[in-house]
Design an enzyme around this catalytic site. Structure first.
Site, PDB file in Angstrom:
ATOM      1  N   SER A  14     -63.194  32.007  32.837  1.00  0.00           N
ATOM      2  CA  SER A  14     -64.319  32.548  32.076  1.00  0.00           C
ATOM      3  C   SER A  14     -63.981  32.614  30.589  1.00  0.00           C
ATOM      4  O   SER A  14     -62.825  32.428  30.189  1.00  0.00           O
ATOM      5  CB  SER A  14     -64.695  33.947  32.581  1.00  0.00           C
ATOM      6  OG  SER A  14     -63.628  34.856  32.377  1.00  0.00           O
ATOM      7  N   LEU A  16     -63.220  32.333  26.726  1.00  0.00           N
ATOM      8  CA  LEU A  16     -62.571  31.342  25.873  1.00  0.00           C
ATOM      9  C   LEU A  16     -61.765  30.339  26.688  1.00  0.00           C
ATOM     10  O   LEU A  16     -61.725  29.148  26.365  1.00  0.00           O
ATOM     11  CB  LEU A  16     -61.676  32.046  24.854  1.00  0.00           C
ATOM     12  CG  LEU A  16     -62.361  33.035  23.907  1.00  0.00           C
ATOM     13  CD1 LEU A  16     -61.337  33.632  22.948  1.00  0.00           C
ATOM     14  CD2 LEU A  16     -63.492  32.371  23.140  1.00  0.00           C
ATOM     15  N   ASP A  35     -55.734  31.455  36.988  1.00  0.00           N
ATOM     16  CA  ASP A  35     -56.395  32.743  36.799  1.00  0.00           C
ATOM     17  C   ASP A  35     -56.171  33.584  38.047  1.00  0.00           C
ATOM     18  O   ASP A  35     -55.687  33.098  39.075  1.00  0.00           O
ATOM     19  CB  ASP A  35     -57.893  32.543  36.552  1.00  0.00           C
ATOM     20  CG  ASP A  35     -58.479  33.600  35.621  1.00  0.00           C
ATOM     21  OD1 ASP A  35     -58.028  34.759  35.707  1.00  0.00           O
ATOM     22  OD2 ASP A  35     -59.383  33.275  34.833  1.00  0.00           O
ATOM     23  N   ASP A  61     -50.831  35.070  38.335  1.00  0.00           N
ATOM     24  CA  ASP A  61     -50.534  36.234  37.512  1.00  0.00           C
ATOM     25  C   ASP A  61     -49.515  35.746  36.497  1.00  0.00           C
ATOM     26  O   ASP A  61     -48.380  35.398  36.863  1.00  0.00           O
ATOM     27  CB  ASP A  61     -49.956  37.366  38.375  1.00  0.00           C
ATOM     28  CG  ASP A  61     -49.568  38.606  37.568  1.00  0.00           C
ATOM     29  OD1 ASP A  61     -49.354  38.489  36.349  1.00  0.00           O
ATOM     30  OD2 ASP A  61     -49.435  39.683  38.169  1.00  0.00           O
ATOM     31  N   VAL A  62     -49.895  35.688  35.230  1.00  0.00           N
ATOM     32  CA  VAL A  62     -49.036  35.058  34.216  1.00  0.00           C
ATOM     33  C   VAL A  62     -47.712  35.785  34.013  1.00  0.00           C
ATOM     34  O   VAL A  62     -46.788  35.230  33.405  1.00  0.00           O
ATOM     35  CB  VAL A  62     -49.763  34.927  32.862  1.00  0.00           C
ATOM     36  CG1 VAL A  62     -50.919  33.945  32.981  1.00  0.00           C
ATOM     37  CG2 VAL A  62     -50.231  36.282  32.345  1.00  0.00           C
ATOM     38  N   CYS A  89     -54.987  31.944  27.532  1.00  0.00           N
ATOM     39  CA  CYS A  89     -56.127  32.829  27.274  1.00  0.00           C
ATOM     40  C   CYS A  89     -56.121  34.063  28.173  1.00  0.00           C
ATOM     41  O   CYS A  89     -56.998  34.926  28.035  1.00  0.00           O
ATOM     42  CB  CYS A  89     -57.436  32.075  27.470  1.00  0.00           C
ATOM     43  SG  CYS A  89     -57.707  30.748  26.277  1.00  0.00           S
ATOM     44  N   TYR A 163     -53.224  46.783  22.107  1.00  0.00           N
ATOM     45  CA  TYR A 163     -53.785  45.432  22.002  1.00  0.00           C
ATOM     46  C   TYR A 163     -53.314  44.748  20.717  1.00  0.00           C
ATOM     47  O   TYR A 163     -52.879  43.596  20.736  1.00  0.00           O
ATOM     48  CB  TYR A 163     -55.309  45.514  22.038  1.00  0.00           C
ATOM     49  CG  TYR A 163     -56.011  44.176  22.056  1.00  0.00           C
ATOM     50  CD1 TYR A 163     -55.914  43.346  23.176  1.00  0.00           C
ATOM     51  CD2 TYR A 163     -56.775  43.751  20.973  1.00  0.00           C
ATOM     52  CE1 TYR A 163     -56.566  42.110  23.195  1.00  0.00           C
ATOM     53  CE2 TYR A 163     -57.425  42.534  20.989  1.00  0.00           C
ATOM     54  CZ  TYR A 163     -57.321  41.721  22.104  1.00  0.00           C
ATOM     55  OH  TYR A 163     -57.956  40.503  22.129  1.00  0.00           O
ATOM     56  N   PHE A 196     -66.427  37.093  19.539  1.00  0.00           N
ATOM     57  CA  PHE A 196     -66.937  35.973  20.317  1.00  0.00           C
ATOM     58  C   PHE A 196     -67.804  36.458  21.478  1.00  0.00           C
ATOM     59  O   PHE A 196     -67.567  37.530  22.035  1.00  0.00           O
ATOM     60  CB  PHE A 196     -65.788  35.116  20.862  1.00  0.00           C
ATOM     61  CG  PHE A 196     -65.393  33.996  19.946  1.00  0.00           C
ATOM     62  CD1 PHE A 196     -65.722  32.688  20.242  1.00  0.00           C
ATOM     63  CD2 PHE A 196     -64.706  34.261  18.774  1.00  0.00           C
ATOM     64  CE1 PHE A 196     -65.369  31.654  19.381  1.00  0.00           C
ATOM     65  CE2 PHE A 196     -64.344  33.239  17.910  1.00  0.00           C
ATOM     66  CZ  PHE A 196     -64.677  31.925  18.212  1.00  0.00           C
ATOM     67  N   THR A 198     -68.059  36.426  24.610  1.00  0.00           N
ATOM     68  CA  THR A 198     -67.351  36.312  25.886  1.00  0.00           C
ATOM     69  C   THR A 198     -67.943  37.327  26.863  1.00  0.00           C
ATOM     70  O   THR A 198     -68.783  38.141  26.474  1.00  0.00           O
ATOM     71  CB  THR A 198     -65.852  36.586  25.682  1.00  0.00           C
ATOM     72  OG1 THR A 198     -65.707  37.917  25.158  1.00  0.00           O
ATOM     73  CG2 THR A 198     -65.241  35.588  24.707  1.00  0.00           C
TER      74      THR A 198
END
Length: 256
Positions: A14, A16, A35, A61-62, A89, A163, A196, A198
């Site tokens: 989803s 970007l 993802d 899971d990155v 992303c 963040y 953006f 999103t």
């Protein structure tokens, strides 16, 4: 055209990430969409449209090495070849003030944002770079790593300590990573998007979205994810783009 591009796009179901994946696919390249399992249904239309030989989904899971390795294997075992472009992303944004009505900032919350956004990005890049280094060079180059930061890295707002820190770290490691990987012919770039359209903003009332868009100097609108995808393509195709963070924000600067 990106016909020789084999991309790994994290958070690609989803927003970007999806736009980046679509840009690569529509320009002739191949993509593994990495993802979370909860997002798998969003990848199905892309796999169906472009075919499993060019588009595949892998639950990822990155922050987990085995998941990222599995996503990289998916490209190779699926016949696409070795990944030569990453677009990172995947990320989370959990707001909290250091001191707020609910008390002091939760340390676990801060750690988790850093873990997903910063460590997750680094994890994907280090493992992908290892694979890329085995590729035969083309004009001395083997691949490119593209990260997603945020203008919050520069203009962190109230409640964005975690963040902003996570995205600031991504900005800071861009040049270091580019220098580390220069002998391997691997470039590293970062995009810092502004406001953006999103999924996070799409759920807002139309009036609110219009007001947010009016705050962007030029163009006087919210960013379209397609704008992000265009920049991803430009980075992949322009070999002199390396070691830099590009603000993609229409000259917008966030207020406190």
């Amino acid at each position: 055209m990106l016909s020789s591009t084999v991309g790994l796009v994290t958070g690609g179901c989803s927003g970007l990430g999806r736009s980046a994946a679509l840009r690569i696919l529509r320009s002739g390249g191949s993509v593994v969409i990495a993802d979370l399992p909860s997002q798998s249904h969003l990848a199905e239309p892309l796999v169906e449209e472009f075919g499993s030989s060019r588009c595949r989904y892998y639950p990822t899971d990155v922050t987990k090495e085995e998941d990222v390795m599995g996503a990289l294997d998916e490209a190779e075992n699926g016949g696409m070849g070795v990944v030569n472009a990453t677009v990172n992303c995947a990320g989370i944004a959990t707001p909290s003030k250091i001191l707020g009505k609910r008390g002091v900032h939760d340390l676990e919350l801060f750690s988790n944002v850093i873990k997903v956004n910063t460590i997750g990005t680094f994890n994907v890049n280090r493992l992908a770079a290892s694979r890329m280094s085995s590729l035969p060079p083309t004009s001395g180059l083997r691949g490119v790593l593209i990260n997603t930061a945020s203008i919050a890295a520069y203009d962190g707002q109230v409640g964005q300590c975690a963040y902003a820190a996570s995205k600031g770290a991504i900005v800071s490691m861009t040049l270091a990573m580019a220098r580390d990987l220069a002998p391997n012919g691997i470039r590293c770039m970062t995009i810092a998007p502004g406001l953006f359209l999103t999924p996070l903003l799409e759920g807002l009332p139309e009036k609110v979205k219009e007001e947010l868009g009016k705050q962007v100097p030029c163009p006087n609108r919210l960013g379209d994810p397609e704008d992000f995808g265009k920049l991803v393509e430009a980075i992949i195709t322009n070999p002199m783009l390396n070691g830099e963070t590009i603000r993609l924000d229409g000259a917008y600067r966030m207020p406190p």
